[in-house]
Design a protein around this motif. Structure first.
Motif, PDB file in Angstrom:
ATOM      1  N   SER A   5       0.947  -1.130   0.506  1.00 18.89           N
ATOM      2  CA  SER A   5      -0.265   0.488   0.480  1.00 18.89           C
ATOM      3  C   SER A   5       0.952   1.390  -0.056  1.00 18.89           C
ATOM      4  N   ALA A  47      -7.086   4.147   6.028  1.00 16.57           N
ATOM      5  CA  ALA A  47      -6.322   3.001   5.449  1.00 16.57           C
ATOM      6  C   ALA A  47      -7.507   2.886   4.073  1.00 16.57           C
ATOM      7  N   ASP A  60      -5.659  -2.205   3.211  1.00 10.41           N
ATOM      8  CA  ASP A  60      -6.067  -0.719   2.871  1.00 10.41           C
ATOM      9  C   ASP A  60      -7.468  -1.107   2.459  1.00 10.41           C
TER      10      ASP A  60
END
Length: 72
Positions: free
Chosen positions: A6, A32, A66
Motif C-alpha cells: 500500500s 487506510a 488497506d
C-alpha cells in the motif's frame, strides 16, 4: 500471487491506532481507506477495545490491509 504494498504508511497507521483518542475513533481505519469500518469502530469505541487491539497486532505482524487489500 504477488503481494502489493500500500502507498499508505504503516508507521502512520500504527501511531493512529495506538493513540487512545484516535484508535478508539477508528481514525487508522479511515486513513487506510476503510471508512465504514472506521465509523463503526468510532461508535463502538474501538470495538469495545478488542477490535483496536486486533488491528494493532495485525499492524505489528504486517497483516493489516488497506481498502484495496494491499498490505500496509
Amino acid at each position: 500471487m504477488e503481494e502489493t504494498q500500500s502507498p499508505r504508511s504503516r508507521t502512520t497507521t500504527f501511531i493512529l491506532s495506538l493513540l487512545i483518542i484516535f484508535g478508539f475513533a477508528g481514525v487508522h481505519r479511515i486513513y487506510a481507506g476503510k471508512v465504514w469500518t472506521g465509523i463503526l469502530q468510532f461508535f463502538t469505541l474501538g470495538g469495545f477495545v478488542v477490535w483496536q487491539v486486533i488491528d494493532i497486532i495485525m499492524l505489528l505482524g504486517g497483516a493489516f490491509r488497506d481498502k484495496e487489500e494491499r498490505i500496509i
